[in-house]
Design a protein around this motif. Sequence first.
Motif, mmCIF file in Angstrom:
data_model
loop_
_atom_site.group_PDB
_atom_site.id
_atom_site.type_symbol
_atom_site.label_atom_id
_atom_site.label_comp_id
_atom_site.label_asym_id
_atom_site.label_seq_id
_atom_site.Cartn_x
_atom_site.Cartn_y
_atom_site.Cartn_z
ATOM 1 N N GLY A 44 -7.526 -35.215 19.912
ATOM 2 C CA GLY A 44 -6.798 -34.133 19.450
ATOM 3 C C GLY A 44 -6.103 -33.219 20.116
ATOM 4 N N SER B 218 -2.923 -44.236 7.574
ATOM 5 C CA SER B 218 -2.891 -43.662 8.859
ATOM 6 C C SER B 218 -4.367 -43.119 9.235
ATOM 7 C CB SER B 218 -1.755 -42.454 8.779
ATOM 8 O OG SER B 218 -0.627 -43.076 8.540
ATOM 9 N N HIS B 219 -4.534 -43.253 10.408
ATOM 10 C CA HIS B 219 -5.701 -42.642 11.201
ATOM 11 C C HIS B 219 -5.655 -42.194 12.477
ATOM 12 C CE1 HIS B 219 -7.739 -45.505 8.265
ATOM 13 N NE2 HIS B 219 -7.047 -46.474 8.467
ATOM 14 N N GLN B 220 -6.180 -41.266 12.856
ATOM 15 C CA GLN B 220 -6.472 -40.503 14.242
ATOM 16 C C GLN B 220 -6.493 -41.421 15.273
ATOM 17 O OE1 GLN B 220 -9.088 -37.482 14.958
ATOM 18 N NE2 GLN B 220 -7.969 -36.776 16.768
ATOM 19 N N VAL B 221 -7.843 -42.087 15.050
ATOM 20 C CA VAL B 221 -8.379 -42.940 16.092
ATOM 21 C C VAL B 221 -8.956 -44.452 15.674
ATOM 22 C CG1 VAL B 221 -10.193 -43.087 17.981
ATOM 23 C CG2 VAL B 221 -9.345 -40.836 17.352
ATOM 24 N N ARG C 294 -12.980 -37.597 19.263
ATOM 25 C CA ARG C 294 -11.843 -36.932 18.543
ATOM 26 C C ARG C 294 -11.267 -35.630 18.734
ATOM 27 N NH1 ARG C 294 -11.341 -39.004 13.332
ATOM 28 N NH2 ARG C 294 -13.102 -39.821 13.125
ATOM 29 N N HIS D 72 -2.076 -45.733 13.704
ATOM 30 C CA HIS D 72 -3.213 -44.806 14.327
ATOM 31 C C HIS D 72 -2.396 -44.117 15.195
ATOM 32 C CE1 HIS D 72 -3.054 -48.682 16.345
ATOM 33 N NE2 HIS D 72 -3.156 -47.881 17.551
ATOM 34 N N ASP D 73 -2.913 -42.797 15.595
ATOM 35 C CA ASP D 73 -2.570 -42.158 16.891
ATOM 36 C C ASP D 73 -3.172 -42.421 18.437
ATOM 37 O OD1 ASP D 73 -1.105 -40.420 15.226
ATOM 38 O OD2 ASP D 73 -2.856 -38.841 14.767
ATOM 39 N N TRP D 74 -4.394 -42.896 18.111
ATOM 40 C CA TRP D 74 -5.103 -43.529 19.360
ATOM 41 C C TRP D 74 -5.587 -44.556 19.218
ATOM 42 C CZ3 TRP D 74 -4.683 -41.091 24.180
ATOM 43 C CH2 TRP D 74 -3.980 -40.051 24.325
ATOM 44 N N ARG E 94 -2.313 -43.937 23.480
ATOM 45 C CA ARG E 94 -1.560 -43.607 22.154
ATOM 46 C C ARG E 94 -0.891 -44.931 21.752
ATOM 47 N NH1 ARG E 94 -0.944 -38.284 21.661
ATOM 48 N NH2 ARG E 94 -1.255 -36.908 23.450
ATOM 49 N N ASP F 152 -11.826 -43.710 13.093
ATOM 50 C CA ASP F 152 -11.780 -43.892 11.584
ATOM 51 C C ASP F 152 -11.816 -45.250 11.272
ATOM 52 O OD1 ASP F 152 -10.725 -41.078 11.222
ATOM 53 O OD2 ASP F 152 -9.322 -41.534 12.424
#
Length: 283
Positions: free
Chosen positions: A137, A28-31, A133, A116-118, A188, A56
């Motif tokens: 967030g 899993s990644h944020q971006v 980032r 991912h989130d974004w 998203r 990421d």
Amino acid sequence: MTAADTSTWHVRETESVIVGNEALLGHSHQVVAMTRMRNEALILPDTLDYLADHVDAIIAYDDASTDETVDLLRAHPKVALIVANQAWERDIDARKRAEGRHRGLLLEMARAQLPHDWMFCFDPDERVTGDVRAYLGGLGPDVDALRVRLFDAYLTAEDQDPYTSDRALMDFRRFYGPEQRDILMFWRNRETIGFAEGDGRTPRGMTAVKTDLYCQHYGKSLSVDHWEETCDYYLQHFPYETYGAKWEARKGKAIHAESDFGNPLHEWGEGLFANAVPMPGAK
């Protein structure tokens, strides 16, 4: 599904999937960043290093490059997957329609292999300023997507040295046109958001879109030679009525005292933003 197993993706015979940094897959990644490019070897090293500070992982579609673009992508530690197309589409309408399919394929692969989130959808010659980032967030869950205010950098009489690959592209030019294009660059990871054929770089399915942040666009200002090549590219590969005529009129006019739209140039900062002129999305 293994990293290079394309059986469940809509990959065509002319396309191959190349695994970059396999350690990025399945986590899993944020971006995650996605891009579609062709022959970007000049600026790509700096583009990838710039992105490494903000994302990421990266997934890229290479549209039949004839330079070292694919090799540069494969070697960078933030690049997870590459779709390498081996056949340049000659038909202008077919190539424009394919943009949405290409990005839709990247999004499909990212959702399967790079949760991912974004998603950050970028062009190699764009530099979003600020802490991407941290900004993402801090956005509340009610924001589906983010448009970024983009401004063109220009070659001027006192600032026309050609860009070289050992330079940082961010803040490379002194002057920018006040024409502001709000480009959708972030969204998203929601199943309702996706591409259809002909969508270009903007997906559909968003309900709450915010406009913030700023972006420097260098497509018009890498060098005099690149300007002339860009003029010829649009003349040869895009409809004359919508793109060709505009870029034909720009040939021989790389050095600017004002913007392509006749407005005064400004240094990057509040003076530019205060004099912004809203424009449609096309560059």
